[in-house]
Design a protein around this motif. Structure first.
Motif, PDB file in Angstrom:
ATOM      1  N   UNK A  36      -9.868  -3.565   1.472  1.00  0.00           N
ATOM      2  CA  UNK A  36      -8.902  -4.547   1.959  1.00  0.00           C
ATOM      3  C   UNK A  36      -7.771  -4.777   0.958  1.00  0.00           C
ATOM      4  N   UNK A  37      -8.067  -4.636  -0.337  1.00  0.00           N
ATOM      5  CA  UNK A  37      -7.049  -4.865  -1.363  1.00  0.00           C
ATOM      6  C   UNK A  37      -6.041  -3.695  -1.378  1.00  0.00           C
ATOM      7  N   UNK A  38      -6.547  -2.476  -1.091  1.00  0.00           N
ATOM      8  CA  UNK A  38      -5.709  -1.269  -1.073  1.00  0.00           C
ATOM      9  C   UNK A  38      -4.849  -1.172  -2.331  1.00  0.00           C
ATOM     10  N   UNK A  39      -5.487  -1.322  -3.472  1.00  0.00           N
ATOM     11  CA  UNK A  39      -4.800  -1.318  -4.763  1.00  0.00           C
ATOM     12  C   UNK A  39      -5.174  -0.021  -5.481  1.00  0.00           C
ATOM     13  N   UNK A  71      -2.359 -11.910   1.342  1.00  0.00           N
ATOM     14  CA  UNK A  71      -1.326 -11.459   2.267  1.00  0.00           C
ATOM     15  C   UNK A  71      -1.537  -9.963   2.474  1.00  0.00           C
ATOM     16  N   UNK A  72      -1.928  -9.577   3.658  1.00  0.00           N
ATOM     17  CA  UNK A  72      -2.320  -8.182   3.934  1.00  0.00           C
ATOM     18  C   UNK A  72      -3.322  -7.684   2.894  1.00  0.00           C
ATOM     19  N   UNK A  73      -4.240  -8.547   2.517  1.00  0.00           N
ATOM     20  CA  UNK A  73      -5.294  -8.165   1.572  1.00  0.00           C
ATOM     21  C   UNK A  73      -4.935  -8.347   0.112  1.00  0.00           C
ATOM     22  N   UNK A 112      -8.066 -10.790  -7.174  1.00  0.00           N
ATOM     23  CA  UNK A 112      -7.745  -9.368  -7.216  1.00  0.00           C
ATOM     24  C   UNK A 112      -8.613  -8.586  -8.184  1.00  0.00           C
ATOM     25  N   UNK A 113      -9.628  -9.266  -8.750  1.00  0.00           N
ATOM     26  CA  UNK A 113     -10.450  -8.628  -9.793  1.00  0.00           C
ATOM     27  C   UNK A 113     -11.714  -8.013  -9.200  1.00  0.00           C
ATOM     28  N   UNK A 114     -11.847  -6.688  -9.303  1.00  0.00           N
ATOM     29  CA  UNK A 114     -13.042  -6.013  -8.799  1.00  0.00           C
ATOM     30  C   UNK A 114     -14.279  -6.362  -9.616  1.00  0.00           C
TER      31      UNK A 114
END
Lengths: 235, 244
Positions: free
Chosen positions: A101-104, B69-71, B160-162
């Motif tokens: 979902x993050x597509x980073x 926002x959109x992931x 945003x942290x895996x």
């Protein structure tokens, strides 16, 4: 409150072994690509690693020792890196969802490293153990025989794909992890590293695939009933 | 020509658990210079007054309106709709306690973090002398400290942290940035060992897998990658030096 130095050591050791293995593979694939120049060139590189130019005779056990050292570093790296794998299915599901979902890009690259790292547990071990046990089976004809007639091309092909991507993504990450050679402008530095990473992956995949193609060609066209060994006597 | 925007919002109210989470879809007309903050107010005004989302400053300073926002974790007030497709997906930030719809309680998470890392100046001898003049600070050091002090605790780096997704005890970039900030500050008298005890472990800097989600989503554009690397070097040096 605790003061446990081991966690620092583990991180240093993972990065250190990773850098060692990546540099090793960069050299390995270049030496192996000597076959692209000529059979004679590849033969000379083999002689060099067997210590012929140092001792005046061939010592295949040197290859075994070198491969043994690489195997120890490889297992150490894998063992330490294992602690980064998702510990259970729940965490696996969470990180998979997050990545998707993050597509980073850099997060996705990590999952590539986990996948390729897992592949190498098996492929890398097979290759290394083979080099330790039969170090005298290296040469323009012998290696090609293994590639074609012992179907090792499957292992080498998959190993090449995984090791090249894993190594250069890993180098990119380890540089940013510790800020190795970092300049005053970290954002540009990262962009440069990313481009270098992409460039090296393409370059080494090309080099590796070309070498594999050449070995396959030799293996398919050479008459092994006549001779399996490139040169019987080395002067 | 103004586009028609379709905004899908993941909606759920923990106070009404009988209503399962669902995606609500709204269509609005895009306007010139429209931010997501403006778009959300438009939806609340004209479509659904029950929609929950946070905002205070609407200028990227308070860090309240962070959402996916959109992931991608972003501040709604700093996100221009013209930079996005006409189909926009919004969801609340993960990790934090959900208040409802897009509103999450970052405050209690951040408070816990600050208490755990003791993110304040430790200066034992002069603790009680509040009237005493501060010693002057080198302007370059002051700049470096100020740079890191710009963190607004919006929670984007956390979302945003895996690493944090898999280890809920991980301090995240926000925590590591704070330690780097106090470690740079000459007024803070904590020694290397004390800092090491705070972040020299797998819940701290050695847990970071350098996925760099934090660096890429930071709403204040803080140099997180470079500061985490700096902290890692400092902590590794401490471990190598320490004899006991």
């Amino acid at each position: 409150m605790r003061f446990d130095k081991k966690e620092a050591y583990l991180d240093l050791l993972q990065s250190g072994t990773g850098i060692f293995l990546a540099l090793f593979i960069m050299g390995h694939l270049v030496f192996e690509a000597s076959i692209l120049i000529s059979n004679e060139m590849m033969y000379k590189v083999t002689l060099m690693f067997e210590g012929f130019y140092l001792f005046g005779e061939r010592h295949a056990w040197i290859i075994s020792v070198l491969a043994g050292i690489v195997l120890v570093v490889f297992i150490t790296h894998a063992l330490i890196a294992l602690r980064r794998f998702p510990a259970d299915y729940k965490r696996y599901k969470i990180i998979k969802h997050h990545t998707k979902s993050f597509a980073h890009e850099d997060t996705t690259l990590w999952s590539v490293q986990v996948a390729t790292g897992f592949m190498m547990f098996f492929l890398g071990s097979v290759h290394l153990v083979m080099m330790i046990s039969t170090p005298d089976k290296i040469g323009p004809f012998l290696s090609s025989y293994r590639v074609v007639h012992e179907y090792m091309w499957v292992v080498y092909f998959l190993l090449l794909l995984s090791v090249v991507t894993h190594a250069f993504i890993g180098l990119y990450r380890v540089m940013l992890k510790w800020g190795i050679f970092e300049s005053d402008d970290p954002k540009t530095y990262r962009k440069l590293l990313k481009s270098a990473m992409r460039g090296f992956i393409v370059l080494y995949l090309f080099l590796g695939l070309a070498s594999l193609a050449k070995y396959s060609y030799i293996g398919m066209t050479h008459n092994y009933e006549k001779t399996k060994i490139y040169k019987e006597v080395t002067q | 020509m103004n586009r028609e925007l379709t905004i899908d919002i993941l909606r759920y109210d923990p106070n009404q658990p009988e209503i399962k989470p669902y995606i609500a879809s709204y269509k609005i007309q895009e306007q010139v210079g429209m931010t997501l903050f403006v778009a959300l107010n438009e939806i609340r005004k004209h479509h659904d007054s029950s929609l929950k989302f946070d905002f205070v400053c609407r200028a990227g300073i308070c860090g309240s309106c962070s959402m996916l926002v959109n992931g991608k974790p972003s501040l709604a007030c700093k996100t221009l709709t013209q930079k996005l497709d006409s189909h926009i997906r919004l969801a609340p930030l993960p990790v934090f306690e959900l208040i409802g719809d897009l509103s999450v309680f970052t405050g209690n998470w951040m408070r816990g973090l600050n208490e755990r890392l003791e993110s304040w100046i430790h200066h034992k001898e002069e603790e009680l002398e509040v009237d005493k003049l501060e010693k002057p600070m080198d302007p370059d050091v002051a700049d470096d400290v100020y740079e890191l002090d710009r963190c607004i605790e919006c929670g984007c780096c956390v979302a945003g942290c895996g690493t944090l997704q898999m280890n809920e005890n991980f301090v995240g970039a926000v925590g590591l940035n704070k330690i780097a900030r106090y470690q740079l500050d000459p007024r803070d008298k904590r020694d290397e060992k004390e800092y090491y005890e705070l972040v020299g472990n797998e819940d701290g800097v050695f847990g970071c897998m350098t996925l760099l989600g934090c660096e890429d989503v930071c709403s204040k554009n803080l140099p997180l990658q470079s500061k985490i690397a700096y902290l890692r070097r400092v902590m590794a040096k401490t471990a190598l030096k320490k004899k006991d």
